[in-house]
Design a protein around this motif. Structure first.
Motif, PDB file in Angstrom:
ATOM      1  N   LEU A 270       0.843  -1.199   0.000  1.00  0.00           N
ATOM      2  CA  LEU A 270       0.000   0.000   0.000  1.00  0.00           C
ATOM      3  C   LEU A 270       0.879   1.250   0.000  1.00  0.00           C
ATOM      4  O   LEU A 270       1.010   1.949   1.008  1.00  0.00           O
ATOM      5  CB  LEU A 270      -0.929  -0.016   1.217  1.00  0.00           C
ATOM      6  N   THR A 271       1.474   1.538  -1.144  1.00  0.00           N
ATOM      7  CA  THR A 271       2.281   2.749  -1.285  1.00  0.00           C
ATOM      8  C   THR A 271       1.361   3.963  -1.380  1.00  0.00           C
ATOM      9  O   THR A 271       0.175   3.845  -1.684  1.00  0.00           O
ATOM     10  CB  THR A 271       3.145   2.679  -2.542  1.00  0.00           C
ATOM     11  N   PHE A 272       1.917   5.129  -1.125  1.00  0.00           N
ATOM     12  CA  PHE A 272       1.098   6.332  -1.250  1.00  0.00           C
ATOM     13  C   PHE A 272       0.684   6.578  -2.696  1.00  0.00           C
ATOM     14  O   PHE A 272      -0.405   7.095  -2.953  1.00  0.00           O
ATOM     15  CB  PHE A 272       1.833   7.544  -0.681  1.00  0.00           C
TER      16      PHE A 272
ATOM     17  N   ALA B 262      -8.835   0.139   0.785  1.00  0.00           N
ATOM     18  CA  ALA B 262      -7.408  -0.160   0.856  1.00  0.00           C
ATOM     19  C   ALA B 262      -7.159  -1.640   1.126  1.00  0.00           C
ATOM     20  O   ALA B 262      -6.322  -2.281   0.482  1.00  0.00           O
ATOM     21  CB  ALA B 262      -6.759   0.692   1.941  1.00  0.00           C
ATOM     22  N   ALA B 263      -7.887  -2.209   2.091  1.00  0.00           N
ATOM     23  CA  ALA B 263      -7.684  -3.616   2.454  1.00  0.00           C
ATOM     24  C   ALA B 263      -8.057  -4.551   1.303  1.00  0.00           C
ATOM     25  O   ALA B 263      -7.365  -5.549   1.037  1.00  0.00           O
ATOM     26  CB  ALA B 263      -8.498  -3.957   3.694  1.00  0.00           C
ATOM     27  N   TRP B 264      -9.137  -4.237   0.598  1.00  0.00           N
ATOM     28  CA  TRP B 264      -9.581  -5.092  -0.509  1.00  0.00           C
ATOM     29  C   TRP B 264      -8.577  -5.074  -1.654  1.00  0.00           C
ATOM     30  O   TRP B 264      -8.333  -6.097  -2.304  1.00  0.00           O
ATOM     31  CB  TRP B 264     -10.955  -4.657  -0.982  1.00  0.00           C
TER      32      TRP B 264
ATOM     33  N   ALA C 107      -1.123  -0.513  10.535  1.00  0.00           N
ATOM     34  CA  ALA C 107      -0.430  -0.024   9.342  1.00  0.00           C
ATOM     35  C   ALA C 107      -1.409   0.561   8.343  1.00  0.00           C
ATOM     36  O   ALA C 107      -1.168   1.615   7.741  1.00  0.00           O
ATOM     37  CB  ALA C 107       0.368  -1.157   8.707  1.00  0.00           C
ATOM     38  N   LEU C 108      -2.535  -0.108   8.162  1.00  0.00           N
ATOM     39  CA  LEU C 108      -3.531   0.347   7.200  1.00  0.00           C
ATOM     40  C   LEU C 108      -4.061   1.725   7.572  1.00  0.00           C
ATOM     41  O   LEU C 108      -4.166   2.616   6.721  1.00  0.00           O
ATOM     42  CB  LEU C 108      -4.684  -0.655   7.139  1.00  0.00           C
ATOM     43  N   THR C 109      -4.376   1.933   8.855  1.00  0.00           N
ATOM     44  CA  THR C 109      -4.910   3.210   9.307  1.00  0.00           C
ATOM     45  C   THR C 109      -3.895   4.328   9.115  1.00  0.00           C
ATOM     46  O   THR C 109      -4.244   5.430   8.670  1.00  0.00           O
ATOM     47  CB  THR C 109      -5.328   3.128  10.784  1.00  0.00           C
ATOM     48  N   ALA C 110      -2.645   4.059   9.447  1.00  0.00           N
ATOM     49  CA  ALA C 110      -1.612   5.085   9.309  1.00  0.00           C
ATOM     50  C   ALA C 110      -1.493   5.546   7.865  1.00  0.00           C
ATOM     51  O   ALA C 110      -1.419   6.751   7.581  1.00  0.00           O
ATOM     52  CB  ALA C 110      -0.273   4.540   9.810  1.00  0.00           C
TER      53      ALA C 110
ATOM     54  N   ALA D 272      -3.211   9.272   6.159  1.00  0.00           N
ATOM     55  CA  ALA D 272      -2.328  10.250   5.522  1.00  0.00           C
ATOM     56  C   ALA D 272      -2.641  10.393   4.043  1.00  0.00           C
ATOM     57  O   ALA D 272      -2.594  11.502   3.489  1.00  0.00           O
ATOM     58  CB  ALA D 272      -0.871   9.839   5.726  1.00  0.00           C
ATOM     59  N   ALA D 273      -2.970   9.290   3.385  1.00  0.00           N
ATOM     60  CA  ALA D 273      -3.311   9.348   1.965  1.00  0.00           C
ATOM     61  C   ALA D 273      -4.576  10.160   1.737  1.00  0.00           C
ATOM     62  O   ALA D 273      -4.678  10.933   0.765  1.00  0.00           O
ATOM     63  CB  ALA D 273      -3.472   7.932   1.409  1.00  0.00           C
ATOM     64  N   ALA D 274      -5.572  10.008   2.618  1.00  0.00           N
ATOM     65  CA  ALA D 274      -6.798  10.796   2.500  1.00  0.00           C
ATOM     66  C   ALA D 274      -6.507  12.279   2.691  1.00  0.00           C
ATOM     67  O   ALA D 274      -7.046  13.131   1.966  1.00  0.00           O
ATOM     68  CB  ALA D 274      -7.830  10.312   3.509  1.00  0.00           C
ATOM     69  N   SER D 275      -5.659  12.615   3.666  1.00  0.00           N
ATOM     70  CA  SER D 275      -5.286  14.013   3.869  1.00  0.00           C
ATOM     71  C   SER D 275      -4.541  14.559   2.656  1.00  0.00           C
ATOM     72  O   SER D 275      -4.740  15.725   2.277  1.00  0.00           O
ATOM     73  CB  SER D 275      -4.407  14.161   5.109  1.00  0.00           C
ATOM     74  N   ALA D 276      -3.690  13.735   2.050  1.00  0.00           N
ATOM     75  CA  ALA D 276      -2.963  14.183   0.866  1.00  0.00           C
ATOM     76  C   ALA D 276      -3.919  14.443  -0.291  1.00  0.00           C
ATOM     77  O   ALA D 276      -3.769  15.428  -1.032  1.00  0.00           O
ATOM     78  CB  ALA D 276      -1.919  13.143   0.466  1.00  0.00           C
TER      79      ALA D 276
END
Length: 320
Positions: A13-15, A305-307, A104-107, A111-115
């Motif tokens: 799960l890269t940015f 993200a998880a799917w 890890a997923l939440t972190a 951040a990705a949503a904020s970006a």
């Protein structure tokens, strides 16, 4: 059934992948394609919480739930304050197919949503980033926002100077960008184009009066009614966006405090960020206005993200 640990989540799960996933998930949420309940929060005492977040990405799409514990003291021990799992169920037969590490997923997805929100709301030339906080989310937010804006400087404030210094050193090395610890939140915010509040603060650490004209603020640290990172003035002076209107009206601490003070009403919420992504409402209207994205997080982000990770692994296994 697969168990997907944090190492595997971070590898896949890269940015570059997660930011578009979050944009798509928040569009789906805001146009009514997803189904979910408001987060249920069970207090466990001493500031510890258990959150339960069930949802589905659509009528014939993946569904599941996130179970997450929040332990604030982990923050000062160098561990994630958010620990938990995301359970995925197959949309065809309803069988559980995966358990995914939620820390890890939440972190990453937060951040990705904020970006994604920053890309939509911050000025195109925004390059000066301020981080209020020095933990995992501060690190991840710097990395994610560097994918959507060319950063020219980073200022970092936190209550423990040595932790801010360590993060500054790390970001200088990994982002090739000057990063400087400062002695106050006000000094960090001064002149910043983008500010991220990623703290465990119970009372405001950022005041609207400190912001430069045209700044964008991601308010991230508080995920339930109570802890408040920014003052009422900032809420009232800003063009205020949320990830979930219903969530913000029930659990958005900063908005609720300003509303209780009589400074705003429900109409002050300009819209959900997914509506901006979908082109249904306009984001930034003027170069000089202050924009805010209030992040609470919703399970559509976690499921998307998880799917994606699960489908990668399942596809690889089927080709062996």
């Amino acid at each position: 059934m697969l168990f997907i640990d944090g190492e595997e989540v971070r590898k896949r799960l890269t940015f570059e992948r997660c930011i578009p996933l979050m944009r798509e998930a928040m569009i789906a949420f805001s146009i009514g394609e997803t189904r979910q309940l408001l987060r249920s929060i069970l207090p466990l005492g001493a500031g510890r919480l258990l959150g339960i977040m069930p949802g589905a990405m659509g009528e014939h799409a993946v569904f599941g739930a996130k179970l997450i514990s929040i332990t604030p003291e982990n923050f000062e021990k160098g561990r994630s304050s958010h620990q938990g799992i995301v359970a995925l169920f197959d949309p065809e037969d309803g069988a559980p197919v995966a358990i995914v590490d939620a820390s890890a997923l939440t972190a990453i997805r937060t951040a990705a949503a904020s970006a994604a929100a920053t890309d939509a709301l911050a000025r195109p030339d925004a390059g000066r980033l301020a981080l209020l906080g020095y933990g995992e989310q501060a690190r991840e937010h710097a990395q994610a926002i560097a994918r959507v804006r060319r950063l020219s400087s980073i200022t970092i404030w936190g209550r423990r100077r040595e932790r801010a210094e360590a993060l500054a050193e790390h970001l200088c090395e990994t982002l090739d960008c000057p990063a400087t610890p400062v002695d106050s939140a006000r000094a960090a915010a001064r002149g910043a184009d983008i500010v991220c509040t990623v703290t465990s603060a119970q009372e405001p650490v950022l005041e609207g009066a400190w912001l430069a004209a045209g700044a964008h603020v991601n308010v991230v640290g508080s995920s339930y009614a109570g802890p408040t990172e920014v003052d009422n003035a900032l809420v009232a002076m800003s063009r205020f966006f949320v990830d979930s209107r219903a969530g913000a009206l029930a659990q958005g601490a900063e908005f609720l405090r300003a509303k209780e003070a009589g400074l705003v009403d429900d109409d002050h919420i300009a819209g959900e960020i997914g509506e901006v992504f979908a082109g249904r409402i306009k984001g930034r209207q003027m170069r000089e206005e202050i924009t805010v994205y209030k992040s609470l997080g919703h399970v559509a982000q976690d499921l998307a993200a998880a799917w994606a990770i699960y489908q990668d692994i399942a596809g690889e296994m089927s080709r062996r």
